[in-house]
Design a protein around this motif. Structure first.
Motif, PDB file in Angstrom:
ATOM      1  N   ILE A   1     -29.078  44.555 -13.497  1.00 47.26           N
ATOM      2  CA  ILE A   1     -28.279  44.225 -12.320  1.00 47.26           C
ATOM      3  C   ILE A   1     -26.796  44.191 -12.659  1.00 47.26           C
ATOM      4  CG2 ILE A   1     -27.774  42.428 -10.610  1.00 47.26           C
ATOM      5  CD1 ILE A   1     -30.779  41.910 -10.441  1.00 47.26           C
ATOM      6  N   PRO A   2     -26.377  43.519 -13.727  1.00 47.94           N
ATOM      7  CA  PRO A   2     -24.946  43.543 -14.049  1.00 47.94           C
ATOM      8  C   PRO A   2     -24.409  44.960 -14.298  1.00 47.94           C
ATOM      9  CG  PRO A   2     -25.983  41.740 -15.206  1.00 47.94           C
ATOM     10  CD  PRO A   2     -27.088  42.546 -14.577  1.00 47.94           C
ATOM     11  N   ALA A   3     -25.220  45.810 -14.917  1.00 48.38           N
ATOM     12  CA  ALA A   3     -24.760  47.183 -15.174  1.00 48.38           C
ATOM     13  C   ALA A   3     -24.619  47.959 -13.868  1.00 48.38           C
ATOM     14  CB  ALA A   3     -25.735  47.893 -16.108  1.00 48.38           C
ATOM     15  N   GLN A   4     -25.584  47.802 -12.963  1.00 51.22           N
ATOM     16  CA  GLN A   4     -25.503  48.486 -11.669  1.00 51.22           C
ATOM     17  C   GLN A   4     -24.308  47.977 -10.866  1.00 51.22           C
ATOM     18  OE1 GLN A   4     -29.185  48.565  -9.444  1.00 51.22           O
ATOM     19  NE2 GLN A   4     -30.373  48.734 -11.328  1.00 51.22           N
ATOM     20  N   CYS A   5     -24.087  46.671 -10.898  1.00 50.29           N
ATOM     21  CA  CYS A   5     -22.946  46.097 -10.183  1.00 50.29           C
ATOM     22  C   CYS A   5     -21.632  46.556 -10.812  1.00 50.29           C
ATOM     23  CB  CYS A   5     -23.037  44.576 -10.176  1.00 50.29           C
ATOM     24  SG  CYS A   5     -24.412  43.931  -9.175  1.00 50.29           S
ATOM     25  N   ALA A   6     -21.596  46.615 -12.129  1.00 51.46           N
ATOM     26  CA  ALA A   6     -20.378  47.080 -12.814  1.00 51.46           C
ATOM     27  C   ALA A   6     -20.083  48.531 -12.459  1.00 51.46           C
ATOM     28  CB  ALA A   6     -20.533  46.917 -14.327  1.00 51.46           C
ATOM     29  N   ASN A   7     -21.118  49.353 -12.347  1.00 54.40           N
ATOM     30  CA  ASN A   7     -20.915  50.748 -11.947  1.00 54.40           C
ATOM     31  C   ASN A   7     -20.351  50.831 -10.532  1.00 54.40           C
ATOM     32  OD1 ASN A   7     -21.833  51.753 -14.375  1.00 54.40           O
ATOM     33  ND2 ASN A   7     -23.920  52.062 -13.653  1.00 54.40           N
ATOM     34  N   TRP A   8     -20.860  49.998  -9.627  1.00 50.88           N
ATOM     35  CA  TRP A   8     -20.357  50.007  -8.249  1.00 50.88           C
ATOM     36  C   TRP A   8     -18.897  49.559  -8.212  1.00 50.88           C
ATOM     37  CZ3 TRP A   8     -18.116  46.878  -4.669  1.00 50.88           C
ATOM     38  CH2 TRP A   8     -18.116  47.341  -3.359  1.00 50.88           C
ATOM     39  N   ILE A   9     -18.572  48.516  -8.974  1.00 45.90           N
ATOM     40  CA  ILE A   9     -17.190  48.027  -9.002  1.00 45.90           C
ATOM     41  C   ILE A   9     -16.272  49.075  -9.621  1.00 45.90           C
ATOM     42  CG2 ILE A   9     -15.656  46.294 -10.041  1.00 45.90           C
ATOM     43  CD1 ILE A   9     -17.931  44.251  -9.523  1.00 45.90           C
ATOM     44  N   ALA A  10     -16.728  49.771 -10.666  1.00 50.65           N
ATOM     45  CA  ALA A  10     -15.914  50.838 -11.265  1.00 50.65           C
ATOM     46  C   ALA A  10     -15.649  51.944 -10.245  1.00 50.65           C
ATOM     47  CB  ALA A  10     -16.614  51.402 -12.501  1.00 50.65           C
ATOM     48  N   LEU A  11     -16.634  52.272  -9.462  1.00 49.04           N
ATOM     49  CA  LEU A  11     -16.468  53.277  -8.407  1.00 49.04           C
ATOM     50  C   LEU A  11     -15.464  52.788  -7.362  1.00 49.04           C
ATOM     51  CD1 LEU A  11     -17.477  55.976  -7.205  1.00 49.04           C
ATOM     52  CD2 LEU A  11     -19.309  54.677  -6.113  1.00 49.04           C
TER      53      LEU A  11
ATOM     54  N   ARG B   1     -15.401  61.392  -0.518  1.00 51.46           N
ATOM     55  CA  ARG B   1     -16.664  61.646  -1.213  1.00 51.46           C
ATOM     56  C   ARG B   1     -17.128  60.400  -1.963  1.00 51.46           C
ATOM     57  NH1 ARG B   1     -18.869  62.677  -5.917  1.00 51.46           N
ATOM     58  NH2 ARG B   1     -16.956  62.492  -7.104  1.00 51.46           N
ATOM     59  N   LEU B   2     -16.205  59.788  -2.710  1.00 55.46           N
ATOM     60  CA  LEU B   2     -16.565  58.586  -3.462  1.00 55.46           C
ATOM     61  C   LEU B   2     -16.893  57.416  -2.541  1.00 55.46           C
ATOM     62  CD1 LEU B   2     -14.025  58.709  -6.436  1.00 55.46           C
ATOM     63  CD2 LEU B   2     -16.462  59.283  -6.455  1.00 55.46           C
ATOM     64  N   GLY B   3     -16.234  57.357  -1.386  1.00 53.76           N
ATOM     65  CA  GLY B   3     -16.544  56.314  -0.412  1.00 53.76           C
ATOM     66  C   GLY B   3     -17.976  56.423   0.086  1.00 53.76           C
ATOM     67  N   ASP B   4     -18.422  57.651   0.314  1.00 50.89           N
ATOM     68  CA  ASP B   4     -19.814  57.867   0.732  1.00 50.89           C
ATOM     69  C   ASP B   4     -20.788  57.464  -0.374  1.00 50.89           C
ATOM     70  OD1 ASP B   4     -18.911  58.809   3.163  1.00 50.89           O
ATOM     71  OD2 ASP B   4     -19.106  60.941   2.621  1.00 50.89           O
ATOM     72  N   VAL B   5     -20.454  57.816  -1.608  1.00 54.95           N
ATOM     73  CA  VAL B   5     -21.295  57.442  -2.751  1.00 54.95           C
ATOM     74  C   VAL B   5     -21.347  55.921  -2.879  1.00 54.95           C
ATOM     75  CG1 VAL B   5     -21.473  57.541  -5.275  1.00 54.95           C
ATOM     76  CG2 VAL B   5     -20.886  59.601  -3.993  1.00 54.95           C
ATOM     77  N   ARG B   6     -20.196  55.273  -2.715  1.00 55.51           N
ATOM     78  CA  ARG B   6     -20.126  53.809  -2.818  1.00 55.51           C
ATOM     79  C   ARG B   6     -20.992  53.149  -1.748  1.00 55.51           C
ATOM     80  NH1 ARG B   6     -14.440  51.376  -1.548  1.00 55.51           N
ATOM     81  NH2 ARG B   6     -15.053  52.311   0.418  1.00 55.51           N
ATOM     82  N   GLU B   7     -20.928  53.640  -0.527  1.00 58.47           N
ATOM     83  CA  GLU B   7     -21.729  53.066   0.560  1.00 58.47           C
ATOM     84  C   GLU B   7     -23.227  53.215   0.287  1.00 58.47           C
ATOM     85  OE1 GLU B   7     -20.899  51.179   3.232  1.00 58.47           O
ATOM     86  OE2 GLU B   7     -18.968  51.188   2.192  1.00 58.47           O
ATOM     87  N   GLU B   8     -23.634  54.374  -0.200  1.00 62.79           N
ATOM     88  CA  GLU B   8     -25.050  54.588  -0.506  1.00 62.79           C
ATOM     89  C   GLU B   8     -25.507  53.719  -1.669  1.00 62.79           C
ATOM     90  OE1 GLU B   8     -27.537  56.238   1.078  1.00 62.79           O
ATOM     91  OE2 GLU B   8     -26.005  56.349   2.634  1.00 62.79           O
ATOM     92  N   ALA B   9     -24.644  53.499  -2.648  1.00 65.34           N
ATOM     93  CA  ALA B   9     -25.006  52.687  -3.813  1.00 65.34           C
ATOM     94  C   ALA B   9     -25.085  51.203  -3.465  1.00 65.34           C
ATOM     95  CB  ALA B   9     -23.995  52.905  -4.936  1.00 65.34           C
ATOM     96  N   LEU B  10     -24.383  50.801  -2.413  1.00 64.65           N
ATOM     97  CA  LEU B  10     -24.354  49.390  -2.037  1.00 64.65           C
ATOM     98  C   LEU B  10     -25.677  48.920  -1.434  1.00 64.65           C
ATOM     99  CD1 LEU B  10     -22.474  46.956  -1.980  1.00 64.65           C
ATOM    100  CD2 LEU B  10     -21.769  47.650   0.308  1.00 64.65           C
ATOM    101  N   LYS B  11     -26.344  49.784  -0.705  1.00 64.69           N
ATOM    102  CA  LYS B  11     -27.586  49.396  -0.016  1.00 64.69           C
ATOM    103  C   LYS B  11     -28.641  48.839  -0.969  1.00 64.69           C
ATOM    104  CE  LYS B  11     -26.729  52.691   3.673  1.00 64.69           C
ATOM    105  NZ  LYS B  11     -27.081  54.003   4.208  1.00 64.69           N
ATOM    106  N   PRO B  12     -29.005  49.549  -2.040  1.00 65.68           N
ATOM    107  CA  PRO B  12     -30.035  48.991  -2.933  1.00 65.68           C
ATOM    108  C   PRO B  12     -29.550  47.769  -3.714  1.00 65.68           C
ATOM    109  CG  PRO B  12     -29.293  51.132  -3.754  1.00 65.68           C
ATOM    110  CD  PRO B  12     -28.660  50.923  -2.415  1.00 65.68           C
TER     111      PRO B  12
END
Length: 180
Positions: free
Chosen positions: A45-55, A105-116
């Protein structure tokens, strides 16, 4: 703080701030998992959250660059009276177009990554802090819905205990939580 002790060779040890001491002692009791739960994929979870924050930070960097280019265009040209084609023809136009496209493009990726991420169940205090970091960014910068992250953190904290003293992190009744 008071005097610092001397090391063996008459040099002084670095000063330790009161804030550092308090922070270090406060972090130790929070390190364990919830009572009765084994840490499952502790770094997941911290790694996934860190990836989202980096994005999210990359999008911020690109938006800042686009803003710099726009400011330059305003200073050098009559930017606000130009058509889209004329703006693209400016010296900074191609970079502005590319930056804008990449932000979208990155905004769309960020939105999709936020859901899970909002559906993950924290198992450790590190998971909770990672999810609350996302909630903070959403509330502070996006003005979006951070409730799933806050709800998951509260659920974890309300059933977790300090491994050192056994006290509840969030005693029942200490905060009112709205139902889902």
């Amino acid at each position: 703080m008071g005097q610092r002790q001397k090391a063996g060779d008459s040099t002084r040890l670095p000063a330790i701030s009161r804030r550092a001491v308090i922070g270090a002692t406060a972090a130790l009791p929070l390190a364990g998992p919830a009572r009765g739960l084994a840490p499952v994929g502790a770094a997941e979870i911290p790694a996934q959250c860190a990836n989202w924050i980096a994005l999210d930070l990359e999008i911020d960097r690109l938006a800042s660059r686009w803003s710099q280019l726009e400011t330059l265009a305003v200073r050098q040209f009559d930017y606000f009276r130009l058509t889209d084609a004329q703006i693209s023809a400016l010296p900074m136009g191609p970079e502005m177009d590319a930056t804008d496209a990449e932000c979208r493009r990155l905004g769309d990726v960020r939105e999709e990554a936020l859901k899970p991420l909002g559906k993950l169940t924290p198992q450790t205090i590190q998971d909770v802090s990672a999810q609350l970091a996302i909630a903070y960014r959403i509330l502070d910068f996006e003005r979006g819905d951070a409730w799933p992250f806050v709800r998951q953190a509260w659920t974890f904290l309300s059933r977790s205990y300090c491994p050192g003293c056994g006290a509840a992190y969030a005693p029942s009744g200490s905060l009112r939580v709205e139902p889902q």
